[in-house]
Motif scaffolding. Structure first.
Motif, short mmCIF file in Angstrom:
data_model
loop_
_atom_site.label_atom_id
_atom_site.label_comp_id
_atom_site.label_asym_id
_atom_site.label_seq_id
_atom_site.Cartn_x
_atom_site.Cartn_y
_atom_site.Cartn_z
N ALA A 444 -25.49 134.06 5.38
CA ALA A 444 -26.04 135.25 4.75
C ALA A 444 -27.49 135.44 5.17
CB ALA A 444 -25.95 135.11 3.24
N ALA A 445 -27.90 136.71 5.27
CA ALA A 445 -29.28 137.11 5.62
C ALA A 445 -29.65 136.84 7.07
CB ALA A 445 -30.30 136.46 4.70
N THR A 446 -28.64 136.54 7.91
CA THR A 446 -28.91 136.33 9.34
C THR A 446 -29.29 137.65 10.00
OG1 THR A 446 -27.45 134.42 9.53
CG2 THR A 446 -27.91 135.65 11.56
N LEU A 447 -30.32 137.60 10.87
CA LEU A 447 -30.75 138.76 11.65
C LEU A 447 -30.18 138.59 13.06
CD1 LEU A 447 -32.68 141.29 11.52
CD2 LEU A 447 -34.45 139.79 12.49
N ALA A 448 -29.59 139.64 13.61
CA ALA A 448 -28.96 139.53 14.93
C ALA A 448 -29.15 140.80 15.72
CB ALA A 448 -27.48 139.22 14.77
N ILE A 449 -28.93 140.69 17.04
CA ILE A 449 -28.99 141.84 17.94
C ILE A 449 -27.74 141.81 18.81
CG2 ILE A 449 -30.34 140.58 19.69
CD1 ILE A 449 -31.80 143.25 20.28
N THR A 450 -27.14 142.97 19.02
CA THR A 450 -25.94 143.06 19.84
C THR A 450 -26.30 142.88 21.31
OG1 THR A 450 -24.88 144.56 18.27
CG2 THR A 450 -24.00 144.54 20.50
N ASN A 451 -25.53 142.04 22.01
CA ASN A 451 -25.82 141.77 23.42
C ASN A 451 -25.04 142.70 24.35
OD1 ASN A 451 -23.19 140.60 23.93
ND2 ASN A 451 -23.93 138.70 22.97
N ASP A 452 -25.21 142.51 25.65
CA ASP A 452 -24.64 143.43 26.64
C ASP A 452 -23.12 143.32 26.77
OD1 ASP A 452 -27.07 144.51 27.20
OD2 ASP A 452 -27.45 143.31 29.00
N ALA A 453 -22.51 142.40 26.04
CA ALA A 453 -21.05 142.31 26.08
C ALA A 453 -20.39 143.46 25.32
CB ALA A 453 -20.58 140.97 25.50
N SER A 474 -21.87 143.88 12.87
CA SER A 474 -20.44 144.22 12.75
C SER A 474 -19.70 144.12 14.07
CB SER A 474 -20.26 145.63 12.14
OG SER A 474 -20.79 145.65 10.82
N GLU A 475 -20.24 143.35 15.00
CA GLU A 475 -19.57 143.09 16.27
C GLU A 475 -18.92 141.71 16.22
OE1 GLU A 475 -19.16 145.16 18.58
OE2 GLU A 475 -20.80 146.62 18.56
N THR A 480 -22.62 139.03 19.64
CA THR A 480 -23.69 138.88 18.65
C THR A 480 -24.67 137.78 19.05
OG1 THR A 480 -22.21 139.57 16.87
CG2 THR A 480 -24.19 138.36 16.23
N ASN A 481 -25.94 138.11 19.17
CA ASN A 481 -27.00 137.11 19.38
C ASN A 481 -27.77 136.93 18.07
OD1 ASN A 481 -26.20 137.24 22.02
ND2 ASN A 481 -28.20 137.84 22.86
N MET A 482 -27.69 135.77 17.47
CA MET A 482 -28.44 135.50 16.24
C MET A 482 -29.89 135.19 16.60
SD MET A 482 -25.74 133.21 14.01
CE MET A 482 -25.66 131.89 15.23
N ILE A 483 -30.83 135.92 15.97
CA ILE A 483 -32.23 135.77 16.36
C ILE A 483 -33.13 135.31 15.21
CG2 ILE A 483 -32.09 137.46 18.22
CD1 ILE A 483 -33.32 139.54 16.32
N GLY A 484 -32.59 135.15 14.00
CA GLY A 484 -33.44 134.70 12.90
C GLY A 484 -32.80 135.02 11.57
N ARG A 485 -33.64 135.16 10.56
CA ARG A 485 -33.13 135.50 9.24
C ARG A 485 -34.16 136.34 8.48
NH1 ARG A 485 -35.28 132.05 5.26
NH2 ARG A 485 -36.49 130.32 6.15
N VAL A 486 -33.67 137.09 7.51
CA VAL A 486 -34.51 137.91 6.65
C VAL A 486 -34.87 137.11 5.40
CG1 VAL A 486 -34.60 139.97 5.20
CG2 VAL A 486 -33.55 140.08 7.47
N ILE A 487 -36.14 137.05 5.09
CA ILE A 487 -36.59 136.33 3.89
C ILE A 487 -36.47 137.22 2.66
CG2 ILE A 487 -38.57 135.23 2.78
CD1 ILE A 487 -39.54 134.42 5.56
#
Length: 508
Positions: A444-453, A474-475, A480-487
């Motif tokens: 939960a609260a993971t921050l991610a960015i969608t990759n070129d796939a 939602s990919e 999905t590239n996980m890059i951190g988390r939201v505090i």
């Protein structure tokens, strides 16, 4: 007791003393230059190092008998008497010259022994700043007693109030078997050693009397790159050293000049664009480099640095960047720097989210800045995971502005259930390769960015609950590239579609 010099200052230490005890305040991991005492033959050089209140210069003496140069202690305290676009004069002091009363041609860097009113009792050391013809009250030889061979940029910075702090003969240290860089605190000090712990740089356009903005944008790039107070030597050649921290970042072409010893530049095109260079020797100007500063202390450390060394470096002026600060803290900093602050609202519990002008030199010239703030409850703190996703975190910082400021922003694109999606603008050519993709469950609260796939590459998302099937955007996991988390998860719940969301990176 033994005698050493630490950053130009004489120090005493006991026999067998270690380097670590002398430089106890040195930042961890930063290399220092060690210059061992030379033999008598090596010590006898024709150079004189002169330290002034605006920086250091090295004079190659011409062998002319001049008391103030042969006995350097007599030069200490000489003040700048006058300066114009052609020359600068330090003094007065008495000499035994007989003025010729005839104009002479002088080149940039010439050091002239002349006098005022053709009276040798009011003699001056005159430094030629550019090629010119003048009668400086010199004798029939023209009065050239030396030439500035290092630190010529200092000549252009001298202004009212400057003076000579000290002058001392230069000891040869070019033999790298006796001169080197080290991080070893156990190094045993030797009598006569010279230790240089840091590099000091003055930004292009910054002076005590006048500030100009011809290189404000590229200077800001340097200030950002070196804001950590370190210079990491990614490449060391015979002509320069290079810090690659900000390579790949666009830099405006602003100030092209010859690259002298100690000149600092940023590359504006070609390989290593965005890299910060410091020059060890004079080289011609290049259309691919903008001059952004000048070394005023520590050129020995620059010349001896090897690839992989980390150097302690400080730039004057320090950067003015108020983004991400609490308004009260921003007010305090502005007051300390003499900056008048224009604020959108003076309500309590707000954070600065934009600043105009955006560059330090422009702010200093105007002595004013305008800031926009946001309520603290609308600024979301995040943590980024550079250890597992360094490339993706770097891209995210660039997209949101966190690569240059402590506060960034991104527009909310879509909100549904426990998912919030953001759609920052992706520059052409940015590739987001798969990195740190989830394999089992996304916390939960993971921050991610969608990759070129996936087609939605660059979409940023956060999911407030754990999920074993889809990532925060939602990919599927492979996209999905996980890059951190939201505090601040409670603040995320209040985000609305099309709202500009402000973020701060919390660093350990």
């Amino acid at each position: 007791m033994i005698h050493v010099h630490l950053d130009g200052e004489p120090r005493e230490a006991g026999e067998g003393s270690l380097l670590g005890a002398l430089i106890s305040g040195q930042p961890e991991g930063c290399a220092v230059a060690v210059i061992r005492p030379a033999t008598k033959e090596q010590e006898k050089t024709e150079n004189l190092e002169v330290t002034t209140t605006s920086g250091e210069i090295t004079i190659e003496l011409a062998g002319v008998a001049v008391d103030v140069l042969e006995q350097p202690e007599k030069a200490a305290g000489l003040g700048l008497h006058w300066a114009d676009r052609y020359a600068a004069a330090f003094g007065p002091f008495p000499s035994g010259i007989t003025p010729e009363r005839k104009p002479r041609l002088y080149e940039r860097g010439d050091v002239i022994l002349g006098c005022g009113g053709y009276n040798p009792r009011t003699s001056y050391l005159i430094f030629s700043k550019s090629r010119h013809v003048a009668d400086h009250g010199a004798d029939d030889t023209g009065g050239v007693v030396g030439r500035v061979v290092s630190g010529r940029a200092v000549l252009d910075r001298w202004a009212t109030g400057d003076k000579v702090i000290k002058a001392e003969p230069v000891i040869s240290w070019a033999d790298t078997s006796r001169s080197f860089t080290t991080t070893d605190p156990e190094l045993v000090l030797e009598d006569g050693m010279l230790i240089v712990t840091r590099v000091d740089v003055t930004a292009q356009g910054y002076g005590k009397e006048k500030i100009t903005t011809e290189a404000a944008g590229s200077v800001e790039h340097m200030l950002i790159a070196l804001e950590s107070g370190t210079f990491t030597v990614g490449r060391a050649t015979s002509t320069h050293i290079l810090d690659r921290k900000r390579t790949g970042t666009a830099v405006p072409v602003q100030f092209k000049r010859p690259r002298r010893e100690g000149t600092v530049t940023v590359r504006t095109s070609g390989p290593s664009v965005g890299g910060v260079y410091i020059y060890r020797v004079d080289v011609p100007s290049s259309p691919a480099h903008s001059v952004v500063g000048q070394v005023v202390h520590g050129i020995e450390l620059v010349k001896l640095a090897k690839e992989g060394d980390v150097l302690s470096l400080r730039v004057v002026p320090p950067r003015i960047d108020l983004l991400g600060l609490l308004l009260e803290e921003a007010k305090k900093i502005a007051a300390e720097r003499g900056i008048a602050l224009s604020i959108d609202t003076d309500k309590p519990d707000r954070i600065v989210v934009s600043q105009e002008p955006g560059t330090t030199l422009d702010v200093l010239v105007e002595k004013a800045a305008k800031v926009t703030t946001a309520p603290f409850d609308q600024v979301i703190d995040i943590v980024l995971d550079d250890a597992h996703a360094p490339a993706s975190c770097g891209i995210f910082r660039h997209l949101t502005g966190l690569d240059e400021h402590d506060a960034g922003m991104m527009p909310a694109f879509f909100v549904f259930d426990d998912v919030v999606l953001f759609k920052p603008k992706i520059p052409t050519g940015v590739r987001i390769i798969p990195e740190n993709c989830p394999t089992n469950e996304v916390p939960a609260a993971t921050l991610a960015i969608t990759n070129d796939a996936r087609k939605g590459a660059g979409l940023v998302g956060v999911r407030l609950s754990a999920n074993r099937e889809f990532g925060p955007t939602s990919e599927p996991f492979e996209g999905t590239n996980m890059i951190g988390r939201v505090i601040d998860t409670e603040k995320i719940k209040k985000v609305k579609e099309r709202q500009m969301v402000y973020i701060r990176e919390v660093k350990s």
